[in-house]
Each structure stands twice: as C-alpha cells, then as structure tokens.
Design a protein around this motif. Structure first.
Motif, PDB file in Angstrom:
ATOM      1  N   ASP A  44      -5.762  12.871   4.965  1.00 41.58           N
ATOM      2  CA  ASP A  44      -5.169  12.197   3.997  1.00 41.58           C
ATOM      3  C   ASP A  44      -3.834  11.008   4.794  1.00 41.58           C
ATOM      4  O   ASP A  44      -3.212  11.826   5.333  1.00 41.58           O
ATOM      5  N   PHE A  45      -4.212   9.867   4.449  1.00 37.98           N
ATOM      6  CA  PHE A  45      -3.261   9.096   5.094  1.00 37.98           C
ATOM      7  C   PHE A  45      -2.401   8.344   4.092  1.00 37.98           C
ATOM      8  O   PHE A  45      -2.836   8.005   2.899  1.00 37.98           O
ATOM      9  N   ARG A  46      -1.033   8.204   4.175  1.00 37.75           N
ATOM     10  CA  ARG A  46      -0.227   7.359   3.618  1.00 37.75           C
ATOM     11  C   ARG A  46       0.315   6.109   4.516  1.00 37.75           C
ATOM     12  O   ARG A  46       0.777   6.524   5.562  1.00 37.75           O
ATOM     13  N   LEU A  47       0.185   4.947   4.216  1.00 39.43           N
ATOM     14  CA  LEU A  47       0.423   3.853   5.224  1.00 39.43           C
ATOM     15  C   LEU A  47       1.885   3.228   4.602  1.00 39.43           C
ATOM     16  O   LEU A  47       2.205   3.258   3.492  1.00 39.43           O
ATOM     17  N   LYS A  48       2.248   2.615   5.547  1.00 37.49           N
ATOM     18  CA  LYS A  48       3.747   1.819   5.436  1.00 37.49           C
ATOM     19  C   LYS A  48       3.676   0.701   6.327  1.00 37.49           C
ATOM     20  O   LYS A  48       3.107   0.287   7.213  1.00 37.49           O
ATOM     21  N   LEU A  49       3.985  -0.420   5.367  1.00 40.81           N
ATOM     22  CA  LEU A  49       3.989  -1.917   6.127  1.00 40.81           C
ATOM     23  C   LEU A  49       5.533  -2.008   6.714  1.00 40.81           C
ATOM     24  O   LEU A  49       6.314  -1.878   5.832  1.00 40.81           O
ATOM     25  N   SER A  50       5.607  -2.534   7.887  1.00 37.02           N
ATOM     26  CA  SER A  50       6.944  -2.856   8.582  1.00 37.02           C
ATOM     27  C   SER A  50       7.028  -4.491   8.892  1.00 37.02           C
ATOM     28  O   SER A  50       5.966  -4.907   9.385  1.00 37.02           O
ATOM     29  N   ARG A  51       8.410  -4.789   8.954  1.00 37.93           N
ATOM     30  CA  ARG A  51       8.388  -6.135   9.181  1.00 37.93           C
ATOM     31  C   ARG A  51       9.287  -6.344  10.393  1.00 37.93           C
ATOM     32  O   ARG A  51      10.397  -5.554  10.447  1.00 37.93           O
ATOM     33  N   GLU A  52       9.206  -7.189  11.368  1.00 43.25           N
ATOM     34  CA  GLU A  52      10.129  -7.666  12.293  1.00 43.25           C
ATOM     35  C   GLU A  52      10.032  -8.886  12.685  1.00 43.25           C
ATOM     36  O   GLU A  52       9.116  -9.327  13.225  1.00 43.25           O
ATOM     37  N   ALA A  86       6.795 -10.869  12.003  1.00 46.30           N
ATOM     38  CA  ALA A  86       5.797 -10.144  12.741  1.00 46.30           C
ATOM     39  C   ALA A  86       5.593  -8.958  11.565  1.00 46.30           C
ATOM     40  O   ALA A  86       6.765  -8.383  11.124  1.00 46.30           O
ATOM     41  N   ILE A  87       4.254  -8.571  11.233  1.00 47.49           N
ATOM     42  CA  ILE A  87       4.078  -7.441  10.176  1.00 47.49           C
ATOM     43  C   ILE A  87       3.480  -6.504  11.058  1.00 47.49           C
ATOM     44  O   ILE A  87       2.323  -6.773  11.953  1.00 47.49           O
ATOM     45  N   SER A  88       3.418  -5.040  10.832  1.00 39.89           N
ATOM     46  CA  SER A  88       2.845  -4.045  11.336  1.00 39.89           C
ATOM     47  C   SER A  88       2.612  -2.993  10.251  1.00 39.89           C
ATOM     48  O   SER A  88       3.360  -2.651   9.512  1.00 39.89           O
ATOM     49  N   ILE A  89       1.268  -2.470  10.278  1.00 39.50           N
ATOM     50  CA  ILE A  89       1.043  -1.431   9.611  1.00 39.50           C
ATOM     51  C   ILE A  89       0.619  -0.047  10.179  1.00 39.50           C
ATOM     52  O   ILE A  89      -0.028  -0.148  11.106  1.00 39.50           O
ATOM     53  N   ASN A  90       1.465   0.996   9.719  1.00 39.38           N
ATOM     54  CA  ASN A  90       1.367   2.197  10.665  1.00 39.38           C
ATOM     55  C   ASN A  90       0.914   3.360   9.561  1.00 39.38           C
ATOM     56  O   ASN A  90       1.317   3.244   8.226  1.00 39.38           O
ATOM     57  N   VAL A  91       0.668   4.542  10.114  1.00 44.99           N
ATOM     58  CA  VAL A  91       0.452   5.752   9.170  1.00 44.99           C
ATOM     59  C   VAL A  91       1.862   6.382   9.140  1.00 44.99           C
ATOM     60  O   VAL A  91       2.409   6.799  10.292  1.00 44.99           O
ATOM     61  N   GLU A  92       2.290   6.513   7.872  1.00 40.96           N
ATOM     62  CA  GLU A  92       3.660   7.113   7.545  1.00 40.96           C
ATOM     63  C   GLU A  92       3.381   8.563   7.525  1.00 40.96           C
ATOM     64  O   GLU A  92       4.266   9.416   7.982  1.00 40.96           O
ATOM     65  N   HIS A  93       2.434   8.947   6.836  1.00 44.30           N
ATOM     66  CA  HIS A  93       2.130  10.604   6.702  1.00 44.30           C
ATOM     67  C   HIS A  93       0.801  10.931   6.591  1.00 44.30           C
ATOM     68  O   HIS A  93      -0.176   9.978   6.362  1.00 44.30           O
ATOM     69  N   LEU A  94       0.522  11.882   7.540  1.00 41.85           N
ATOM     70  CA  LEU A  94      -0.839  12.345   7.859  1.00 41.85           C
ATOM     71  C   LEU A  94      -0.925  13.626   7.384  1.00 41.85           C
ATOM     72  O   LEU A  94      -0.400  14.645   7.996  1.00 41.85           O
ATOM     73  N   TYR A  95      -1.950  14.095   6.521  1.00 40.54           N
ATOM     74  CA  TYR A  95      -2.170  15.212   6.160  1.00 40.54           C
ATOM     75  C   TYR A  95      -3.639  15.934   6.339  1.00 40.54           C
ATOM     76  O   TYR A  95      -4.391  15.025   6.117  1.00 40.54           O
ATOM     77  N   LEU A  96      -3.772  17.032   7.265  1.00 46.41           N
ATOM     78  CA  LEU A  96      -4.954  17.462   7.614  1.00 46.41           C
ATOM     79  C   LEU A  96      -5.380  18.428   6.916  1.00 46.41           C
ATOM     80  O   LEU A  96      -4.666  19.379   7.192  1.00 46.41           O
TER      81      LEU A  96
END
Length: 915
Positions: free
Chosen positions: A186-194, A197-207
């Motif tokens: 189970d993935f929850r993603l988050k978009l970050s700005r710098e 530039a933009i990056s998308i990372n896994v904010e929460h991971l449930y296994l």
C-alpha cells in the motif's frame, strides 16, 4: 472511458495505466530465458498510474494536492487455483493423442454400426415385425453416434478454450470466488518541489503479509520545462541506492512504458518495487517461487472506496469491462455472468449497438488478475515484461482491437514494436520522462536520442483525435441553435402577456446566447491545457442550448394556447371564467346583513355526494387546481390586473356572507379551494373578562368552513377553520356577522388527521414545508403587502363587538389577542379510505350513505392575552397562557359547490389597538 458527456475524465489521477511483473537475478538482470530460472532472486512489480501525463500537467497544483489522498495498492495471491494448458493433454489430464484416437474410434464404430443397420433395413423382408425391430436398433445406434460425437466435441471445445485462456490470460483460474491476497503493498505518494524541479516519493508504505527490511530510494528530480536527463546507458545494472536482500521501493515520474503509439511522448507516475522471492511464502510455508501467483493493483480514494483496478493488460481498460473496476477479483466472474445472462436495458443496448466495443465473448468469464507462473520466464500473458508486444499477443488470441489501433494510429510501417524511450537495464527499469523541450525535439519522424536510440514515430494526429467535430461543423451547430433560440424566444415573447414575462424571455434568450459562445472557440492543440475537456464542454453547451430552445418553444405553444384557446377551455371548466369577479363588486358594497337561515340554506343545498352528507366509497369529491401562474399574475407590477391582489382587497373590504356573482355561479376561491362547511353553535361557558360573544353565557349559531390547499394526509398542508357568528337566536333575523380566521401553520405541517393540529388566529410560519407551499406563501405575502399591515395574524375584535357594538372611539370593548381551536370530540376510527381531510371530517359525524348524525364535531375555544411570535424564518407563537372558555359544537357538515364558491368570509382589517 466515460460515456457521460457531462462528466468526462479529463485528468484521472487514480487511473492505472500499467502493471508489470518479472523476475531478476541478484545482480538485477532480468531473467528472460528458462535456463536461468533458478537464478531468479527478486520479483519486480511496476505500477504506473495517471495516463498520458503531459509536461504542463506535471506542474498542475491539482496533482500536488490530490496525490497524497490516493492509496495505490498491489495485491498478491500466493496460493491460487490455477490450471495451465498443456498442448499435449486435455484439460482432464488425458494425453491428447491417446484420448483423441479413442474418441475418434468410438465415433467411427458408432457410425459403422448405424450404416450397417441402414443396409439391413433396406434389404429386410417387408414384414412389419422385422422393420420395427431394425428401426428400433437403428434409432439406438444413431443416438450412440450422436453421444460419441458430443463427447468428442465437448472435450475438443474444452481443449481449445484452455488453449485460448492460456494465450489470453496465462492460464485458467478455478474457483475464482476463493481469490484472496496474502500480500498487499500500500503506497501513499507525495509530490515535492525544489525550485523548478519536481520529485515524487513514497510518503507512506504499508506492507501486509510481507516481512523484511525496506529500502526507499528517492525519486529523481525532474524539471518538466527543460530537457530530460539522458537515458541510462545500455548495459547499466542496479543503481547504487538499491540494496540486495531488501524490499526496494522507488517512485517517480517516468516515461509511459505502454508500447502503443497513442501513449508515446507521454509520462506516468510510477512505483517500482523489488521483493526478494524468498520472502514470498504460501500459507503452508512453501516458497511461492515454486509455482503460480496472482497479481493485481487497485487505487482507493480518501474515503477508502476502490476507484480503479488492473490485472492483465487490456482488461478493465476495455469499455466492456469498466464495471469491474470497483470490485474485488473474487466478485468479477459473478458480475460478468450476470451481465451476460441478465443485462440491464443500458447494458444490453451498449452490447448491441456499440459492438464490438461493448459486446461480450464466451471467454470473458474470468477475473481480471495477472497470472504469473514463476517457474517460467516472464512474458505476457505470463507476468509481463516491459518489452512485451501486448497488442500482437492479444491479437493472436482473439482480442484484435489494440492491434488494429496500433496499425492505424501511427504512420510508422508496419507498426511500432518498441517503446518510445529505452528502458533502463537496472532498477527501476522504467525509462526517463519526457520534458517539454524533448517532446518538441522529437515530434518529427526519424529522430534519435543521444544514446543512439531511434524514437518510434508519434501517433497520427488525425487517427488519434478526440471525439470532436470540425470547426465548420461546430459553426453549423452554433448557427442552428442561434436561429432556433431567436425564433423560439420571439414566438414566446409574442405569445406571452405582461411586461415581466416578456422581460424574462429576453433574459433567458440572452443567457442562452452567452452559453452557446464557447461552441465557436478555436480547437485546442494536443499539448494545450484543457484540450481533452474542450469537445465535451462544447457538447454540453450544445445540449443546454437545445434544452433552452425546446423550453422556449413549449412556452410559446402553451402561452398561445392560453391566449387563443381560453374560450374553449372556459366552456369545459366554468370555474376559470369566475376569476373576473375576484374584486369588490356593487353587490359587496350594498351588503346590509344576512340571516342564518339564508346562509345555511345556500351552503347546504345540493351536496356533492347527493342527498346524504357522506356518499359511498365510489363518490369522489372534486379537486380544484389553482395554477401558481394564476396567483402570480400581475403581482409584481401594480399596472397589471392581479386576480389574487383583487381577491385580497375584497376579503378586507367586503362584509358579504354570500357572493353569488353575475351568473349565480359564485367566485373561484384562489386559496384553500377544497373545504367542508359546518353549522352549529358557538357557546361560551366560563367567566371571562372579555365582551361581546367572548363573554360567559353567550351562545349563537355559527357557520364555518374547514379548508386546505393540500387535501391528503401526511403531506405538508395548511388546515384552516374560518367562521361567521350570527349574534342572534332567531334564524330568520338579519344581522351583521362576526368573522374569524384560524389556521394550523402558514406553509404547512405534516398531519395524519384533523385531530393532530391546533388552529390559531396567529398560526406558526413554516415557509419550507414544501417547495410549492413556499412559493404559494410568498405569493400570498406579496398579495397582502398593500392590503393590510399584519399579514400573518387576524384579530378577533368582531366577536368581542358582536351584540355590543364598538365604543365611541371605534375600538372593541375588550377582546383576547389570540384564540386557539382544537377538536375535543371522540375520534371515530375511519374505514381507511379517508385520506382526503374532507372525508376525515365527514367520517367523524356520519356513516356513509346515512344522514343521521353519529356525534357532533366539538372544538374547544382557548384564548390568551399574552404571547409573541419567535423566530426569524420559522416563526412560532410562544409565551402564551391559554384559558379554555367554551366550545363550538357542529351538528351539520356538507361538501357542496356553494360551500366552495359562494360563501364568503370577511377578513377583519388590522386595528391598533384592537381593544
């Protein structure tokens, strides 16, 4: 796909585009041949969402806000009931060659037996017994031949179906209802700005069901407006951030990996996971890598509801399987079978008239999951490798739609079979995303990336165009709607009477023209923001414009019918002509009193039910419908005639007890047209401080009318009792009557029967009881705005002055401020047929078809000198101290024409102070 033009999917963030699954060795190299299966170490699962993510959509604030609200999940069933097809065996396990020969031999033997009996029958002696015996044997032989052929056909059909299921889905799933996931990612993603530039990372991971260390690899930064980073060099292995033996997870923006022209030069949001195979264990502890697993992915909104589903490629993405997206795979087969065998009207229509997009196939009844036999190399439909030619594989197995489109949607001959970006050879394997500059640089045919990779041709713009008309067609549609709107508005303008309705028609026409303006907008290109929404918006505006044209046309026809068909309707419904006498007439001004006997005889003459007060169940009381347009006519403009305003002025000015009208047919009642007239006695039995007929011992005849707009129980209705007292004991003596008005609630309340309400001269105000009641109440207040100073309270001074007369200064001697009437006689249980309040009253006093009185209908009289109305919108009478001073005993009741059209009750005009 959305077939609803009013809710197109412009940017469906939760839509899954691809699910890939394949095995790599401990170095991260894909295991692509059977000889290396034993080297498999990691299961790679790639989940891609947000189809065709263009560069300007990446920078959209909606993406940043909506992404964390969605849960992306990958599900694994490690112990499924899957049967794989063996070309050398039948589905029951028998060898194809052996069983086929046995079946063929059985058919041949049965056929030879039947042929031999035919010959014997032809050569047999012509005796009845011989022929009968041979015919019986021949029939049995023919049945044996048919049975042998059916057994062979059934086994061959099952064999072919198993082969097709293997080719389409990777195997046959037995007991689909038992599909259940042992592992969930189970993935929850988050978009970050710098900066830019933009990056998308896994904010929460449930296994769930998976134990092991997790290594989250940061997503690459990406600037959509600049050139994309160079593709990973050929031969590169696992990135430095990847950790052997761990569950590795990386999210980001990647090239869309679907090898299909329509999705070239577009991006996706991807989540790639590598799971050590030794962590995947069946419930009995055996390694899942020794057999077959099932995979599927879902997306879930913030409310937890499933929004999308994907298993095998090109399954729930097809129009005919869209209904499976919110369902668990264990429910898919039941849903498919139901749609096949018992479709709704819409489903059947789509399958019939949108075939082959919506038509069903005999091989559809399988759940949408990815079947992956881990003992064999990944290759669609067994798992899915990134470079699989899905379109060709499906076309060979019978699903040709994707293959045909791949040929038609690109000018590249014969068709593109490679991705538009090279895949990385190491984790996360997906290609680099497309930027704005890169998309422009490689828009033409024959371009190559820096690494020497030839970019497949872009899709043909004409072949992949959205469902849209050409500008000339849109212009023709606009002209048609424009002319229709102008003509319909002109006809309605001419047909309607009155300034306000005509102004309204002009305003509606102008609004309609404004709504049609976007139809002429220049088409947006495929790279402009909102290009997917524009055709749908134009279609919406066209449909709205058509609706306005239709409404104005119907209004014109209706208004013309009113103007030119009025005489014809009046002859059929005489009550419509009575509106002409709503205002005060000469007869009203010449009123000099009435006798009780005169009014009683007029009201009780010719009941609707014949010779008895309450007729048989087959006797129906008339229903009078007063259109809101009749009430509203002329109310807002004093220069126009308003029957409602005239009636309001007349009830204040006229003291007449009977209004016969010019043709002796009475006058149409605009409010409360349905009523029961009652006759009886007003009696004050207790000491009071009040004068007139509020004083103790006062008793006189009374005629009243119990009425309402809404007849039926348990609906919002305003029940009302208006009465006129005859201050005399002589029925033949002419007197000036004293009138009062009481109601249950202005706007209406729900009441099961007449026993549930209290009637007051200052009723509660409940404006939102129902929509039509609210409109009627507002129109009533408008009609009374210039008639009287207090619109929701009727004073009682006429009763206090009856028999005494006013004092020299014109005020009553002494009267209460408020009066409340409530029924106190025992309630007679009705026979269940008195949903109409008029019959509810009659049932308390009479039996059907009988003139004899069962019991009188008695109201207690309560009065109060104190109280106030509380509330701004809903107003309620509070702080009252009620004193019971007497009763009204009604001994006669009737529903009659004169009771609805002739009797008239004067509304006492507001006096301040009233005493």
């Amino acid at each position: 796909m959305s077939l609803n033009t009013f809710f197109p999917q412009d940017a469906p963030l939760a839509n899954i585009t691809d699910l890939h699954a394949f095995v790599v060795d401990k170095n991260g190299s894909p295991v692509r041949d059977a000889a290396r299966i034993a080297t498999g170490d990691q299961l790679i699962i790639s989940l891609c969402v947000r189809r065709r993510l263009l560069y300007w959509q990446i920078d959209d604030a909606a993406l940043e806000q909506g992404l964390p609200e969605i849960s992306f999940r990958v599900h694994l069933d490690l112990d499924p009931d899957v049967r794989h097809h063996d070309p050398a065996r039948f589905p029951d396990g028998g060898l194809l060659a052996d069983e086929r020969k046995t079946l063929d031999d059985a058919v041949d033997a049965a056929r030879r037996t039947a042929e031999d009996l035919h010959r014997q029958l032809d050569a047999a002696p012509a005796t009845a017994a011989a022929h009968s015996d041979l015919e019986s044997k021949l029939t049995m032989a023919q049945q044996a031949l048919d049975g042998a052929r059916q057994r062979r056909d059934r086994l061959l059909a099952n064999y072919q179906l198993a082969a097709r299921m293997e080719a389409l889905y990777g195997g046959t799933i037995d007991a689909a209802s038992r599909i259940a996931e042992e592992v969930t990612l189970d993935f929850r993603l988050k978009l970050s700005r710098e900066g830019d530039a933009i990056s998308i990372n896994v904010e929460h991971l449930y296994l769930k069901g998976l134990a092991g260390s997790v290594n989250q690899i940061p997503g690459s930064k990406f600037d959509a407006t600049s050139a994309a980073p160079a593709a990973a060099p050929v031969g590169s292995s696992v990135g430095s951030s990847w950790k052997a033996g761990s569950i590795n997870v990386q999210a980001g923006i990647f090239d869309d990996p679907f090898i299909f022209p329509r999705f070239f030069r577009g991006n996706v949001i991807g989540v790639v996971t590598s799971v050590p195979l030794d962590l995947l264990r069946r419930p009995d502890g055996t390694p899942a890598a020794q057999g077959t697993i099932l995979l599927w992915a879902t997306t879930h909104g913030s409310d937890g509801k499933q929004a999308d589903h994907v298993g095998r490629s090109l399954r729930t993405q097809l129009p005919r399987f869209g209904y499976l997206n919110p369902l668990h795979p264990s429910e898919h087969v039941d849903a498919i079978l139901r749609r096949h065998s018992n479709p709704t009207l819409l489903e059947n229509s789509l399958a019939t008239f949108l075939s082959p997009l919506e038509a069903h196939r005999f091989y559809d009844a399988t759940p949408d999951v990815m079947i992956y036999d881990l003992t064999r190399p990944a290759g669609f439909p067994n798992g899915r490798w990134l470079e699989d030619d899905v379109a060709k594989t499906l076309a060979d197995a019978g699903e040709t739609l994707l293959f045909e489109l791949s040929l038609a949607e690109s000018r590249q001959f014969p068709r593109a079979t490679t991705n538009d970006k090279p895949f990385r050879t190491g984790f996360p394997f997906l290609g680099d995303p497309w930027s704005k500059q890169e998309s422009a640089d490689h828009a033409l045919i024959g371009t190559s990336l820096d690494a020497g990779f030839k970019v497949p041709d872009a899709p043909d713009a004409g072949a992949t165009a959205l469902p849209d008309f050409s500008p000339d067609v849109w212009k023709s549609i606009w002209w048609g709607l424009f002319i229709g709107l102008v003509v319909a508005a002109a006809l309605a303008f001419l047909a309607l009477q009155g300034t306000l309705p005509r102004i309204a028609v002009v305003l509606v026409a102008l609004v309609g023209l404004w709504l049609l303006k976007p139809i002429l907008a220049k088409p947006l290109t495929a790279m402009e923001k909102g290009f997917m929404q524009q055709p749908f918006e134009k279609l919406q505006r066209g449909l709205l414009g058509s609706g306005i044209v239709t409404a104005l046309g119907l209004l014109a026809v209706y208004a013309a019918g009113i103007r030119h068909g009025g005489k014809l309707r009046a002859s059929r419904s005489p009550h419509a002509s009575l509106l002409a006498e709503e205002g005060e007439t000469l007869a009203d001004r010449q009123y000099d009193g009435s006798t009780y006997q005169e009014v009683h005889d007029a009201v009780f003459r010719d009941p609707y039910s014949g010779t008895v007060p309450w007729g048989s169940p087959n006797t129906t009381l008339p229903v009078y419908h007063i259109p809101l347009g009749t009430l509203a006519k002329g109310l807002l403009l004093r220069s126009l005639r308003s029957p409602f305003r005239e009636a309001s002025l007349r009830t204040i000015a006229s003291h007449a007890d009977l209004r016969w009208g010019e043709n002796r047919q009475g006058v149409q009642r605009l409010l409360h047209p349905h009523g029961i007239c009652l006759a009886g006695t007003w009696r004050i039995t207790r000491d009071t401080e009040f004068t007139g007929y509020f004083a103790k011992g006062r008793e006189c005849p009374i005629i009243a009318r119990y009425s309402s707009e809404e007849r039926l129980r348990n609906k919002p209705r305003t029940l009302s009792l208006v009465g006129k007292l005859f201050p005399t004991q002589k029925p033949g003596e002419k007197v000036h009557t004293a009138n009062f008005i009481t109601q249950s609630a202005l706007g209406g309340v729900r009441s099961e029967s007449i026993f549930d309400v209290h009637l007051r001269n200052a009723p509660d105000v409940v404006p939102l009881a129902s929509g039509i009641a609210f409109v009627r109440l507002m129109l009533s207040l408008l009609a009374f705005r210039t008639v009287d100073s207090h619109k929701t309270e009727r004073q009682l001074y006429e009763i206090a002055e009856a028999g005494t007369g006013p004092t020299p200064d014109g005020t009553a001697t002494n009267c209460p401020r408020y009066m409340q009437l409530s029924i106190v006689s025992p309630q007679v249980v009705s026979d269940g047929s008195t949903s109409d309040f008029r019959e509810d009253i009659l049932a308390q006093m009479y039996k059907r078809g009988d003139s004899a009185l069962i019991q009188p209908l008695v109201f207690k009289i309560e009065v109060s000198k104190t109280g106030r109305m509380k509330g701004i919108f809903n107003r309620t009478l509070v702080e009252t101290s009620w004193d019971e001073i007497g009763v009204i005993e009604f001994t006669e009741a009737v529903a009659s024409y004169n009771g609805d059209f002739v009797i008239h009750f004067h509304h006492p005009k507001w006096r301040d102070p009233p005493k």
